[in-house]
Design an enzyme around this catalytic site. Structure first.
Site, PDB file in Angstrom:
ATOM      1  N   LYS A  66      51.992  56.691  69.813  1.00  0.00           N
ATOM      2  CA  LYS A  66      50.592  57.092  69.629  1.00  0.00           C
ATOM      3  C   LYS A  66      49.654  56.231  70.464  1.00  0.00           C
ATOM      4  CE  LYS A  66      48.448  56.248  65.676  1.00  0.00           C
ATOM      5  NZ  LYS A  66      48.031  56.386  64.253  1.00  0.00           N
ATOM      6  N   LYS A  93      44.671  53.402  53.920  1.00  0.00           N
ATOM      7  CA  LYS A  93      43.402  53.611  54.632  1.00  0.00           C
ATOM      8  C   LYS A  93      42.212  53.883  53.727  1.00  0.00           C
ATOM      9  CE  LYS A  93      44.845  55.768  59.026  1.00  0.00           C
ATOM     10  NZ  LYS A  93      46.237  56.149  58.757  1.00  0.00           N
TER      11      LYS A  93
END
Length: 410
Positions: free
Chosen positions: A272, A344
């Protein structure tokens, strides 16, 4: 840490699970192309023997492009599928002679479920909705409910709203831990550190633009708008508490412009790319811009988090506290916010503040562990090193030898 505090050793964990894809783990490893080919050859004989259990598949909640993988799915009503999940948990625990089971959702990001009165707003309603097959009950919620009813901690590693109000109420009713949401491994972890630094230093971030592209199946699923929206929300909220902590820089309800973009680029696979631009206002009307580029192996960053979440979650199941003057021992609130260091979008109990600042989250975990060992909370005042009298005492009895080795003497 395990030498001082009784924690589960990673080698004592038995792993199993469900997947809508029926590939054995050896073939799945080849398909993902994450590990080095030499390592794949070494692992394949061990992984080819492991096949996932059939899983829950509700096509409306994940991207249509996932249908080609869905060859290992449960049949029947939502109630029948949840009953099968409960049986799977029971069988897994019995077959492997386990003390306890912990479930983690590591599957695809789902779209947000609509929170509706009479459907998922209370514990009784969410159970009734599963029984009658309501369309707004997601697969992850079915898993969470099955886990809670089996008395197993459930951790949500994706950003969707698995924990609708009815699920939270059910967890509290059964006194079972739930934790979420969304594994925090790369770009968001860096953001929580950098924004905390900027705001604490009196530097006002006014624009945060985050761009990602990745080519694994997570990226493929996130290419659908409704699934991307779930991820966008979890990534965007990470700066809120840090902004709110400094009312000199930010007025009430004032926030930086914050944009998150995710694109699917098959060629890069699990590698990524994350690019961030932070623009801040500084002294006398000046501006400061920080640009960051991060390349990371997405799955290899997330996997250690899974171990840490299981080990810390299991430890929390064994911690109880008795308040001064009370005769009753009490466990943590079923919404286990202590795990937020690795997630998160922290799920917290009603009335508790949401904390995203990474080092504040980490310090919370450390101080709980210190308390279990009978130690006081750690802090950075270090007053014993800031006064002539206490420094002299430490030097006389030799208790500060480590500091003396590192100190510059004047």
């Amino acid at each position: 840490m395990n030498n001082m505090l009784p924690m589960v050793h990673p080698n004592d964990i038995v792993w199993g699970g469900w997947d809508i894809s029926g590939l054995n783990l050896g073939e799945a490893m080849k398909r993902s192309k994450i590990l080095d080919v030499t390592l794949q050859k070494q692992l394949y004989p061990h992984l080819e023997k492991i096949t996932p259990l059939p899983s829950v598949y509700f096509p409306d909640f994940i991207a249509a492009n996932q249908s080609e993988r869905a060859d290992n799915v449960l049949k029947g009503t939502k109630q029948e599928q949840m009953d099968q999940l409960r049986k799977d948990i029971q069988d897994f625990k019995k077959t492997n002679d386990l003390d306890k089971v912990i479930l983690l959702w590591t599957a695809n990001t789902e779209r947000f479920a609509s929170v509706e009165e009479g459907v998922n707003d209370t514990a009784d309603n969410v159970l009734a909705s599963i029984e009658r097959g309501e369309s707004e009950v997601s697969a992850s919620t079915v898993f969470a409910v099955a886990s809670i009813l089996e008395g197993c901690t459930f951790i949500n590693g994706s950003p969707q709203n698995t924990f609708v109000p009815g699920v939270v109420e059910l967890a509290r009713k059964h006194k079972v831990f739930i934790a979420g949401d969304d594994f925090k491994s790369g770009q968001t972890k860096m953001k929580s550190v950098l924004v905390d630094f900027l705001v604490s230093a009196g530097i006002k971030p006014v624009s945060i633009v985050s761009y990602n592209h990745l080519g694994n199946n997570d990226g493929k699923n996130l290419s659908a708008p409704s699934q991307f929206r779930s991820k966008e929300i979890s990534k965007s909220n990470v700066v809120d508490d840090m902004v709110a902590s400094n009312r000199i820089l930010f007025e009430e309800d004032e926030h930086p412009d914050h944009v998150v973009v995710i694109k699917y680029v098959p060629y890069v696979a699990d590698s990524k790319r994350a690019m961030d631009e932070y623009t801040s206002e500084i002294f006398m009307g000046g501006t400061n811009t920080i640009v960051m580029h991060n390349t990371c192996e997405d799955s290899l960053l997330a996997t250690p988090l899974i171990y840490d979440l299981v080990i810390l979650g299991e430890l929390c199941e064994r911690i109880t506290v008795k308040k001064e003057g009370s005769d009753n021992w009490e466990g943590f609130h079923p919404v286990l916010s202590l795990l937020s260091y690795m997630l998160k979008a922290p799920l917290v109990p009603n009335g508790a503040p949401v904390v995203n600042a990474l080092f504040t989250q980490r310090q919370g975990v450390i101080n709980v562990m210190r308390a279990c060992l009978g130690l006081g909370a750690d802090n950075h005042m270090t007053l014993e090193h800031r006064f002539e009298s206490t420094l002299g005492e430490l030097q006389e009895d030799g208790s500060d030898s480590h500091a003396n080795k590192k100190a510059r003497h004047n």
